[in-house]
Design an enzyme around this catalytic site. Structure first.
Site, PDB file in Angstrom:
ATOM      1  N   HIS A 297      72.934-103.964 -65.517  1.00  0.00           N
ATOM      2  CA  HIS A 297      74.025-103.656 -66.442  1.00  0.00           C
ATOM      3  C   HIS A 297      73.836-104.451 -67.739  1.00  0.00           C
ATOM      4  O   HIS A 297      73.165-105.486 -67.754  1.00  0.00           O
ATOM      5  CB  HIS A 297      75.373-103.966 -65.797  1.00  0.00           C
ATOM      6  CG  HIS A 297      75.671-103.085 -64.619  1.00  0.00           C
ATOM      7  ND1 HIS A 297      76.915-102.951 -64.056  1.00  0.00           N
ATOM      8  CD2 HIS A 297      74.859-102.249 -63.900  1.00  0.00           C
ATOM      9  CE1 HIS A 297      76.864-102.096 -63.052  1.00  0.00           C
ATOM     10  NE2 HIS A 297      75.629-101.667 -62.930  1.00  0.00           N
TER      11      HIS A 297
ATOM     12  N   CYS B 208      82.319-103.725 -65.325  1.00  0.00           N
ATOM     13  CA  CYS B 208      82.597-103.271 -63.951  1.00  0.00           C
ATOM     14  C   CYS B 208      82.848-104.489 -63.059  1.00  0.00           C
ATOM     15  O   CYS B 208      82.569-105.629 -63.435  1.00  0.00           O
ATOM     16  CB  CYS B 208      81.436-102.437 -63.431  1.00  0.00           C
ATOM     17  SG  CYS B 208      79.974-103.405 -63.020  1.00  0.00           S
TER      18      CYS B 208
ATOM     19  N   CYS C 232      79.849-106.807 -62.559  1.00  0.00           N
ATOM     20  CA  CYS C 232      79.523-107.717 -63.664  1.00  0.00           C
ATOM     21  C   CYS C 232      80.531-108.862 -63.767  1.00  0.00           C
ATOM     22  O   CYS C 232      80.166-109.979 -64.121  1.00  0.00           O
ATOM     23  CB  CYS C 232      79.463-106.960 -64.986  1.00  0.00           C
ATOM     24  SG  CYS C 232      77.987-105.948 -65.114  1.00  0.00           S
TER      25      CYS C 232
HETATM   26 ZN   LIG Z   1      78.599-103.817 -64.826  1.00  0.00          ZN
END
Ligand SMILES: [Zn+2]
Length: 295
Positions: free
Chosen positions: A102, A129, A132
């Site tokens: 990510h 998200c 993360c």
């Molecule tokens: Zn993420």
């Protein structure tokens, strides 16, 4: 210059477009902006600190490598030194979904591999998200870290991740980006293996104790390193190959140029990064020469 950087310049305020064009065209540009350059951009643009970071996001997203989702995410990470680091999401056709990186992880690993020991804030063009948020909770600065999104008020990571689980829950004092190094050595003489061991010694693996590192050599002779970044919740751990690939992406080079790879890890570790490294390298290009060393 990356053609997508050029395209993003068309939507940039005229007051800073020339400055940024010159910066991006500079031979030394490495997808980072120094504290001094950022100050100069603040003066030229008249924007506030957060407005300028948001204005710069399309340039970070221009590095995105997302052949599966075609969803382009950019992050801008400000290290404790004041330098700002670009990051972007990466996806690999033919590899497991879990190998995806990510934009937040990319920007943070970019700052980490260039020597930062913590981050002050992160600016992202989409809401981070859950994965993360957890990844960032491993950082030295997890308790102070600020998150900035477009058209939102700045919030702390802890506001985005209430009642968080982290290293302290497992009685672990080490934190990602703490700058601590190990001193493992090898008798091997292959320079790429030695670079992989250098990356191993910089890794953060307090849970499995599988300190590991990857070195990738491109056809042009350049070498990129990736250190393993483990996480208290295990699954959001970022494997060393992914960290090395993030460095190649942010150097604006192509994965097709990878010629040779080396993975070094500890034989006493409770896990292994061998299978994941091999399978993702195979998905990228089965002709990459791969060396594995277990210390
Ligand atoms: Zn993420």
């Amino acid at each position: 210059m990356n053609s997508r950087l050029d395209a993003a310049l068309n939507d940039t305020p005229k007051s800073i477009a020339d400055y940024l064009r010159s910066l991006f065209n500079s031979e030394n540009f490495d997808a980072t902006i120094s504290a001094q350059q950022f100050e100069e951009l603040l003066v030229l643009s008249g924007l506030s600190d957060d407005e300028l970071r948001i204005c710069l996001l399309p340039f970070a997203a221009a590095y995105s490598y997302a052949p599966i989702s075609e969803f382009y995410v950019g992050s801008i990470v400000r290290g404790l030194s004041g330098r700002l680091y670009f990051g972007a999401n990466m996806e690999f056709i033919g590899a497991q979904m879990s190998q995806t990186v990510h934009a937040e992880q990319c920007g943070i690993s970019h700052a980490w591999m260039k020597g930062e020991t913590g981050i002050i804030d992160i600016t992202v063009n989409y809401s981070p998200c859950g994965h993360c948020r957890q990844f960032m909770n491993e950082l030295t600065t997890a308790n102070e870290l600020k998150v900035q999104l477009p058209e939102r008020d700045e919030m702390s990571l802890q506001q985005y991740l209430p009642d968080s689980f982290g290293p302290a829950d497992l009685d672990i004092d080490a934190r990602l980006m703490d700058g601590k190094t190990k001193s493992y050595q090898t008798h091997e003489s292959d320079p790429l293996v030695l670079k992989a061991v250098e990356a191993l010694n910089y890794s953060h693996a307090p849970y499995s104790e599988n300190h590991s590192g990857v070195a990738l050599r491109l056809a042009d002779g350049s070498v990129y390193l990736g250190s393993y970044a483990e996480n208290a919740a295990f699954n959001p751990s970022l494997p060393p190959l992914q960290v090395a690939l993030a460095q190649i992406l942010m150097a604006d080079k192509s994965f097709e140029q990878i010629d040779t790879a080396a993975l070094a890890e500890l034989s006493a570790g409770k896990i292994s990064n061998l299978d994941g490294t091999q399978s993702t390298l195979d998905a990228l290009n089965p002709d990459i020469t791969f060396t594995y060393i277990s210390l």
